[in-house]
Design a protein around this motif. Structure first.
Motif, PDB file in Angstrom:
ATOM      1  N   VAL A  44      45.294  44.771  34.985  1.00 51.20           N
ATOM      2  CA  VAL A  44      44.147  44.846  35.960  1.00 51.20           C
ATOM      3  C   VAL A  44      43.216  44.319  36.525  1.00 51.20           C
ATOM      4  O   VAL A  44      42.051  43.768  35.884  1.00 51.20           O
ATOM      5  N   LEU A  45      43.894  43.686  38.054  1.00 48.97           N
ATOM      6  CA  LEU A  45      43.177  42.395  38.126  1.00 48.97           C
ATOM      7  C   LEU A  45      41.938  42.657  39.278  1.00 48.97           C
ATOM      8  O   LEU A  45      42.027  43.367  40.482  1.00 48.97           O
ATOM      9  N   LEU A  46      41.325  41.971  38.958  1.00 48.39           N
ATOM     10  CA  LEU A  46      39.833  41.802  40.556  1.00 48.39           C
ATOM     11  C   LEU A  46      39.638  40.405  40.705  1.00 48.39           C
ATOM     12  O   LEU A  46      39.556  39.422  40.157  1.00 48.39           O
ATOM     13  N   VAL A  47      40.301  40.655  42.158  1.00 54.05           N
ATOM     14  CA  VAL A  47      41.049  38.951  42.697  1.00 54.05           C
ATOM     15  C   VAL A  47      39.580  38.279  43.611  1.00 54.05           C
ATOM     16  O   VAL A  47      39.634  39.264  44.776  1.00 54.05           O
ATOM     17  N   HIS A  48      39.274  37.357  43.291  1.00 51.62           N
ATOM     18  CA  HIS A  48      38.209  37.099  43.885  1.00 51.62           C
ATOM     19  C   HIS A  48      38.318  36.184  45.522  1.00 51.62           C
ATOM     20  O   HIS A  48      38.373  36.134  46.292  1.00 51.62           O
ATOM     21  N   ARG A  49      39.262  34.677  44.400  1.00 52.44           N
ATOM     22  CA  ARG A  49      39.610  33.899  45.332  1.00 52.44           C
ATOM     23  C   ARG A  49      41.331  32.836  45.534  1.00 52.44           C
ATOM     24  O   ARG A  49      41.180  32.279  44.492  1.00 52.44           O
ATOM     25  N   VAL A  50      41.638  34.222  46.058  1.00 56.13           N
ATOM     26  CA  VAL A  50      43.360  34.036  45.379  1.00 56.13           C
ATOM     27  C   VAL A  50      43.839  33.142  46.973  1.00 56.13           C
ATOM     28  O   VAL A  50      43.750  34.379  48.230  1.00 56.13           O
ATOM     29  N   ASP A  51      44.079  32.474  47.686  1.00 55.75           N
ATOM     30  CA  ASP A  51      44.474  32.254  49.629  1.00 55.75           C
ATOM     31  C   ASP A  51      45.742  32.737  49.261  1.00 55.75           C
ATOM     32  O   ASP A  51      46.774  32.542  48.939  1.00 55.75           O
ATOM     33  N   GLY A  52      45.373  33.392  50.810  1.00 57.97           N
ATOM     34  CA  GLY A  52      46.731  34.628  50.971  1.00 57.97           C
ATOM     35  C   GLY A  52      46.476  35.387  50.881  1.00 57.97           C
ATOM     36  O   GLY A  52      47.764  36.433  50.516  1.00 57.97           O
ATOM     37  N   LEU A  53      46.324  36.391  49.338  1.00 50.62           N
ATOM     38  CA  LEU A  53      46.381  37.319  48.775  1.00 50.62           C
ATOM     39  C   LEU A  53      44.367  37.938  48.716  1.00 50.62           C
ATOM     40  O   LEU A  53      43.236  37.344  48.461  1.00 50.62           O
ATOM     41  N   GLU A  54      44.123  39.161  49.226  1.00 50.43           N
ATOM     42  CA  GLU A  54      43.768  39.574  49.747  1.00 50.43           C
ATOM     43  C   GLU A  54      42.651  40.137  48.660  1.00 50.43           C
ATOM     44  O   GLU A  54      42.792  40.549  47.298  1.00 50.43           O
ATOM     45  N   PRO A  55      40.920  40.068  48.867  1.00 52.72           N
ATOM     46  CA  PRO A  55      40.366  40.115  47.774  1.00 52.72           C
ATOM     47  C   PRO A  55      40.316  41.816  47.331  1.00 52.72           C
ATOM     48  O   PRO A  55      40.379  42.530  48.449  1.00 52.72           O
ATOM     49  N   GLY A  56      40.553  41.864  45.660  1.00 50.23           N
ATOM     50  CA  GLY A  56      40.715  43.469  45.814  1.00 50.23           C
ATOM     51  C   GLY A  56      40.548  43.807  44.269  1.00 50.23           C
ATOM     52  O   GLY A  56      40.926  42.469  42.895  1.00 50.23           O
ATOM     53  N   LEU A  57      41.356  44.761  43.973  1.00 52.30           N
ATOM     54  CA  LEU A  57      41.308  45.377  42.692  1.00 52.30           C
ATOM     55  C   LEU A  57      43.333  45.682  42.272  1.00 52.30           C
ATOM     56  O   LEU A  57      43.931  46.047  43.699  1.00 52.30           O
ATOM     57  N   TYR A  58      43.733  45.141  41.577  1.00 54.69           N
ATOM     58  CA  TYR A  58      45.326  44.526  41.857  1.00 54.69           C
ATOM     59  C   TYR A  58      45.628  45.223  39.913  1.00 54.69           C
ATOM     60  O   TYR A  58      44.593  45.436  38.550  1.00 54.69           O
ATOM     61  N   VAL A  59      47.297  45.760  39.808  1.00 51.37           N
ATOM     62  CA  VAL A  59      47.309  45.877  38.764  1.00 51.37           C
ATOM     63  C   VAL A  59      48.684  45.479  38.796  1.00 51.37           C
ATOM     64  O   VAL A  59      49.953  45.425  39.229  1.00 51.37           O
ATOM     65  N   LEU A  60      49.083  45.138  37.676  1.00 49.91           N
ATOM     66  CA  LEU A  60      50.473  44.355  36.851  1.00 49.91           C
ATOM     67  C   LEU A  60      50.627  44.769  36.304  1.00 49.91           C
ATOM     68  O   LEU A  60      50.257  45.012  34.836  1.00 49.91           O
ATOM     69  N   VAL A  61      51.694  45.948  36.267  1.00 46.70           N
ATOM     70  CA  VAL A  61      52.556  46.683  35.705  1.00 46.70           C
ATOM     71  C   VAL A  61      53.832  46.037  34.982  1.00 46.70           C
ATOM     72  O   VAL A  61      54.617  46.179  35.512  1.00 46.70           O
ATOM     73  N   ARG A  62      53.232  45.964  33.935  1.00 50.45           N
ATOM     74  CA  ARG A  62      54.547  45.170  33.149  1.00 50.45           C
ATOM     75  C   ARG A  62      55.724  45.757  31.894  1.00 50.45           C
ATOM     76  O   ARG A  62      56.397  45.415  31.982  1.00 50.45           O
ATOM     77  N   ASP A  63      55.640  46.749  32.333  1.00 53.47           N
ATOM     78  CA  ASP A  63      56.826  47.955  32.016  1.00 53.47           C
ATOM     79  C   ASP A  63      56.934  49.044  33.046  1.00 53.47           C
ATOM     80  O   ASP A  63      56.375  49.431  33.262  1.00 53.47           O
ATOM     81  N   PRO A  64      58.326  49.293  34.141  1.00 55.56           N
ATOM     82  CA  PRO A  64      58.213  49.469  34.982  1.00 55.56           C
ATOM     83  C   PRO A  64      58.299  51.727  34.020  1.00 55.56           C
ATOM     84  O   PRO A  64      57.646  52.442  34.995  1.00 55.56           O
ATOM     85  N   GLY A  65      58.127  52.254  32.859  1.00 57.40           N
ATOM     86  CA  GLY A  65      58.084  53.011  32.725  1.00 57.40           C
ATOM     87  C   GLY A  65      56.344  53.666  32.302  1.00 57.40           C
ATOM     88  O   GLY A  65      56.578  54.482  32.584  1.00 57.40           O
ATOM     89  N   ALA A  66      56.135  51.925  32.312  1.00 52.09           N
ATOM     90  CA  ALA A  66      54.041  53.048  32.617  1.00 52.09           C
ATOM     91  C   ALA A  66      54.297  53.007  34.287  1.00 52.09           C
ATOM     92  O   ALA A  66      52.777  53.593  33.798  1.00 52.09           O
ATOM     93  N   LEU A  67      54.174  53.077  35.000  1.00 51.29           N
ATOM     94  CA  LEU A  67      53.843  53.105  36.328  1.00 51.29           C
ATOM     95  C   LEU A  67      53.478  55.019  36.856  1.00 51.29           C
ATOM     96  O   LEU A  67      52.211  54.882  37.196  1.00 51.29           O
ATOM     97  N   PRO A  68      54.602  55.457  36.686  1.00 51.93           N
ATOM     98  CA  PRO A  68      53.704  57.538  36.874  1.00 51.93           C
ATOM     99  C   PRO A  68      52.839  57.590  35.658  1.00 51.93           C
ATOM    100  O   PRO A  68      51.464  58.371  36.556  1.00 51.93           O
ATOM    101  N   PRO A  69      52.648  57.225  34.656  1.00 56.86           N
ATOM    102  CA  PRO A  69      51.731  58.065  33.687  1.00 56.86           C
ATOM    103  C   PRO A  69      50.524  57.094  34.238  1.00 56.86           C
ATOM    104  O   PRO A  69      48.963  57.185  34.196  1.00 56.86           O
ATOM    105  N   LEU A  70      50.377  55.752  34.731  1.00 57.10           N
ATOM    106  CA  LEU A  70      49.182  54.397  35.163  1.00 57.10           C
ATOM    107  C   LEU A  70      48.642  55.168  36.575  1.00 57.10           C
ATOM    108  O   LEU A  70      46.873  55.711  36.067  1.00 57.10           O
ATOM    109  N   ARG A  71      49.686  55.876  37.148  1.00 60.04           N
ATOM    110  CA  ARG A  71      48.872  56.407  38.277  1.00 60.04           C
ATOM    111  C   ARG A  71      48.162  57.976  38.086  1.00 60.04           C
ATOM    112  O   ARG A  71      47.524  58.011  38.779  1.00 60.04           O
ATOM    113  N   GLN A  72      48.949  58.822  37.264  1.00 60.30           N
ATOM    114  CA  GLN A  72      48.604  59.813  36.862  1.00 60.30           C
ATOM    115  C   GLN A  72      47.275  59.778  36.180  1.00 60.30           C
ATOM    116  O   GLN A  72      46.403  60.962  36.642  1.00 60.30           O
TER     117      GLN A  72
END
Length: 547
Positions: A382-410
């Motif tokens: 779960v990424l807290l992005v501060h200084r990445v050119d071309g990317l809006e600062p904010g909260l991101y998540v890298l879902v490394r296994d597609p099967g984890a997306l539904p339980p993460l969202r829930q």
């Protein structure tokens, strides 16, 4: 089903439920909170600071050549899964394996103080992890069990074995590396939470070995089916007479380095060990000790028995990550890796470089460090992005296994955006566009380094699997450490620096995300940015200067 009377009052509980209870109790008690840190020493007793180097006195020694500079492999080749032809196993190649994974990377000094740095990072530079080589008779190396002493770059011959079963057990296709922890080294400074840090360090070592093995053309596999008793016996950790009472080593992991289709026969190795001649006794690390019962409790609760070999995972082909800013040899990047202490709050990274870093956190077939694992990804940054050119600062998540997306969202706040961001192949989602530098600093125990970075992150693990199989609690921390090691090398290749952060307020991170139960828990934090050098420190080559 085995059962135990936890209260001695005639109330019997299944052992697996007791393990769950002890695990959950440790996990909660070892959390840092804004108003109360986890139990630890009231101050540091410098007179009892543990020796960072374990030595087995009277064990025969085998000096290893310093051969890493002969290795031509480039780091970018490894991160893209392009391995060189496999080299033969001999004293020179095994010397490189250990030099670039567990070996020293430099000596540093400040005034009269001098200390060593290693290729594998460690919380507080305390290094609870020890490494062992188990091998058949090879060119320049005797068969048996060897302990690696990084200070001197030597192998200490712990067990000599004159039984053909031992050599036959390796099937002529590889060697084993055992990983252990001495909890006291971390507990001296960090108290109860030290067990977590030992597991992080184990993960870093698994990854460091995987990268170094790949640079020699070798594959790595975690021997996940092996139980703790098997690893303990193979490494001689059950020989109580060889160790100080309060400085025992515990078995962590066993790695197979070689042909992944021809795994060794551990039972034949155990049988051959019955005829082994053992040498050496461990040096005392401290003149005094403090006992942390919670560490002993969580170690027992996460005991692993022998299990079935896991089903090999199927990995979809992925595009290769983009080229890093620097094209470095693997030997150089392994030894120049450092844990930053401060960031300049100015350095920035392009979105392309950021996406390339994240792509290296996704498992690809036979590509380090993920070739060491056979299970699916259970930890998601779960990424807290501060200084990445071309990317809006904010909260991101890298879902490394597609099967984890539904339980993460829930499990998270319903108002999050979950907007797909970045290249199509990258499972990166924007949750909240916002300046989170203040939140990053607060979550990481008020440390500026989390806010002064290009980005910080927390590693969100599927904790519920540990409640069902407690030994997986250790593996979740290992996966976090593996992620951390990949990020360290990616930062160096991008011309930046990184540092792992073990001090964080667990539930502040959960509160930010909206996580309200134990299905998911944050187990490790990390940050990448532009390091500020400390001009007061002097640096020396790793094996030319001794303290």
């Amino acid at each position: 089903m085995d059962a135990f009377d936890v209260s001695n009052k005639g109330v019997w509980y299944p052992l697996n439920l007791l393990a769950d209870a002890h695990l959950l109790e440790y996990h909660e008690r070892s959390k840092h909170r804004v108003n109360c840190y986890a139990p630890g020493p009231m101050g540091l007793d410098w007179a009892t600071q543990p020796d960072p180097f374990r030595v087995f006195h009277s064990a025969p020694r085998m000096g290893l050549p310093l051969a890493a500079d002969t290795l031509a492999t480039r780091y970018n080749e490894l991160r893209r899964g392009v391995l060189p032809p496999a080299q033969k196993f001999d004293i020179s190649t095994l010397a490189i394996l250990f030099e670039l994974s567990l070996g020293l990377s430099a000596w540093k000094s400040y005034g009269a103080q001098r200390w060593a740095l290693r290729c594998n990072p460690s919380s507080g530079n305390l290094h609870p992890t020890e490494g062992y080589l188990l091998c058949p008779a090879l060119s320049g190396v005797s068969g048996g069990v060897h302990h690696y002493l990084s200070r001197d770059h030597v192998l200490e011959h712990r067990a000599a074995i004159d039984d053909p079963q031992w050599d036959e057990a390796f099937r002529g296709s590889g060697v084993l590396v055992g990983i252990t922890s001495i909890h006291w080294r971390e507990a001296w400074k960090y108290g109860m939470r030290a067990w977590r840090y030992c597991q992080h360090d184990c993960g870093h070592v698994i990854a460091a070995l995987s990268y170094a093995a790949a640079a020699l053309g070798w594959q790595t596999r975690l021997m996940e089916a092996a139980g703790d008793d098997v690893v303990t016996n193979l490494l001689g950790l059950n020989r109580d007479e060889d160790f100080c009472v309060d400085e025992a080593e515990v078995a962590d992991a066993l790695l197979w380095i070689g042909d992944p289709e021809r795994l060794p026969d551990l039972e034949r190795m155990r049988t051959a060990l019955n005829q082994a001649t053992w040498h050496g006794s461990a040096n005392p690390l401290s003149p005094g000790h403090v006992t942390w019962p919670d560490i002993d409790s969580i170690q027992r609760a996460t005991y692993k028995s022998c299990t079935r070999e896991p089903t090999p995972r199927h990995l979809e082909p992925r595009p290769l990550p983009g080229l890093p800013a620097l094209d470095l040899s693997f030997a150089r990047i392994a030894r120049q890796r450092r844990s930053a202490v401060n960031f300049d709050a100015k350095a920035r990274i392009t979105d392309a470089a950021f996406f390339s870093m994240l792509a290296c956190l996704l498992a690809r077939s036979d590509t380090p460090p993920w070739n060491a694992l056979t299970s699916l990804a259970e930890v998601h940054p779960v990424l807290l992005v501060h200084r990445v050119d071309g990317l809006e600062p904010g909260l991101y998540v890298l879902v490394r296994d597609p099967g984890a997306l539904p339980p993460l969202r829930q499990s998270m706040r319903p108002e999050w955006l979950w907007r797909k961001t970045g290249p199509d192949y990258l499972p990166l989602y924007l949750l909240l566009p916002y300046d989170l530098r203040g939140a990053a600093k607060l979550i990481c125990c008020h440390q500026d380094i989390a806010a002064d970075s290009c980005f910080a992150l927390g590693m969100l693990a599927r904790f519920e699997i540990a409640l069902k199989q407690p030994w997986r609690y250790r593996h979740l921390f290992w996966e976090c450490g593996i992620l951390g090691q990949a990020l360290y090398l990616e930062a160096e290749a991008a011309g930046l620096s990184a540092t792992g952060i073990g001090c964080f307020f667990d539930d502040e991170m959960h509160g930010l995300l909206g996580v309200q139960n134990h299905n998911w828990q944050s187990l490790y934090h990390f940050t990448i940015g532009g390091a500020v050098a400390d001009p007061r420190l002097s640096a020396f080559p790793p094996y030319e200067v001794q303290p």
